[in-house]
Design an enzyme around this catalytic site. Structure first.
Site, mmCIF file in Angstrom:
data_model
loop_
_atom_site.group_PDB
_atom_site.id
_atom_site.type_symbol
_atom_site.label_atom_id
_atom_site.label_comp_id
_atom_site.label_asym_id
_atom_site.label_seq_id
_atom_site.Cartn_x
_atom_site.Cartn_y
_atom_site.Cartn_z
ATOM 1 N N GLY A 13 6.026 4.631 7.143
ATOM 2 C CA GLY A 13 7.117 5.515 7.547
ATOM 3 C C GLY A 13 8.506 5.119 7.091
ATOM 4 C CB SER A 14 9.945 2.811 4.575
ATOM 5 O OG SER A 14 9.557 3.243 3.304
ATOM 6 C CG MET A 93 -2.199 7.882 2.914
ATOM 7 S SD MET A 93 -1.328 7.685 1.350
ATOM 8 C CE MET A 93 -2.608 6.888 0.403
ATOM 9 N NE ARG A 94 -6.370 12.648 6.174
ATOM 10 C CZ ARG A 94 -7.573 12.369 6.625
ATOM 11 N NH1 ARG A 94 -8.598 13.100 6.227
ATOM 12 N NH2 ARG A 94 -7.783 11.392 7.465
ATOM 13 C CB ILE A 96 -1.472 19.818 0.642
ATOM 14 C CG1 ILE A 96 -0.731 18.639 1.287
ATOM 15 C CG2 ILE A 96 -1.114 21.132 1.330
ATOM 16 C CD1 ILE A 96 -1.046 18.387 2.729
ATOM 17 C CG HIS A 112 3.651 9.946 -7.112
ATOM 18 N ND1 HIS A 112 2.475 9.661 -6.461
ATOM 19 C CD2 HIS A 112 3.553 9.394 -8.340
ATOM 20 C CE1 HIS A 112 1.688 8.963 -7.274
ATOM 21 N NE2 HIS A 112 2.315 8.790 -8.421
#
Ligand code: GRF
Length: 205
Positions: A13-14, A93-94, A96, A112
């Site tokens: 979560g940075s 990490m999915r 879409i 990214h």
């Protein structure tokens, strides 16, 4: 105009933290209404709660890298209930798919850690190092049905140093991620751009 955003994050979560900080100091014009994670233990959820931002775990279902349509439908329902205009993926990490893509057309952003189209997918910093590029960086792009392949909103370049490890390179890139995600969010929320083919063109400075 609706400046409501949601951040979807699976881990550390940075980037979420940087967005929250920039909202709090006035450099990000978004209104962060919701943080969603597919991982109940994500630090991102904790960060959101510490800042009094609504945070929830949403069941991702049985697949490891994507959501079955009925699970994605639940994400859509919750996002719509919160009147979310823009979704920001930050280490989510999915992949879409539908129905999210058509519920939020050109309203989903991703960050990214490479200069796309180089090194899409996982482990981008290690791939850049192993390839031997002298510069890498990060990219914020619209999400489409491809993996890390939608129209590019903004990028930042960092040098790759001779003594870099994937970790030191990732750290250098991350600093830039924290800066450019806010820039991209501000641009999209301001509406001062259009998309021509794959090109995201700014219409005003
Ligand atoms: C970042 O490197 C981002 O570019 C990638 O996943 C990582 C998430 O980091 N998509 P964090 O959870 O925001 O710290």
């Amino acid at each position: 105009m609706n400046r409501n955003i949601a951040v979807l994050a699976s881990g550390r979560g940075s980037n979420l933290e940087a967005i929250i900080k920039n909202i709090e100091n006035g450099t990000c014009i978004a209104n962060l209404v919701l943080v969603i994670s597919d991982n109940p233990d994500a630090r991102a959820l904790q960060i959101a709660r510490e800042h009094n931002i609504k945070a929830m775990y949403l069941d991702p279902g049985p697949k490891k890298t994507w959501l079955l349509p009925e699970y994605e439908e639940n994400y859509v329902r919750v996002l719509k209930e919160h009147d979310v205009y823009l979704i920001c993926l930050a280490g989510f990490m999915r992949i879409i798919k539908q129905p999210l893509l058509s519920a939020f057309p050109n309203r989903i952003l991703n960050i990214h850690p490479s200069l796309l189209p180089a090194f899409p997918g996982l482990d981008a910093q290690r791939k850049a190092l192993e390839y031997g590029v002298k510069f890498s960086g990060c990219t914020v792009h619209f999400v489409d049905e491809t993996v890390d392949g939608g129209p590019i909103i903004t990028q930042a370049v960092v040098p790759v140093l001779d003594d870099d490890t994937p970790e030191t390179l990732a750290e250098r890139i991350l600093k830039e991620e924290h800066r450019i995600y806010t820039e991209a969010i501000n641009l999209v929320l301001s509406g001062k751009y259009h998309i021509t083919g794959r090109r995201v063109i700014r219409t005003e400075l």
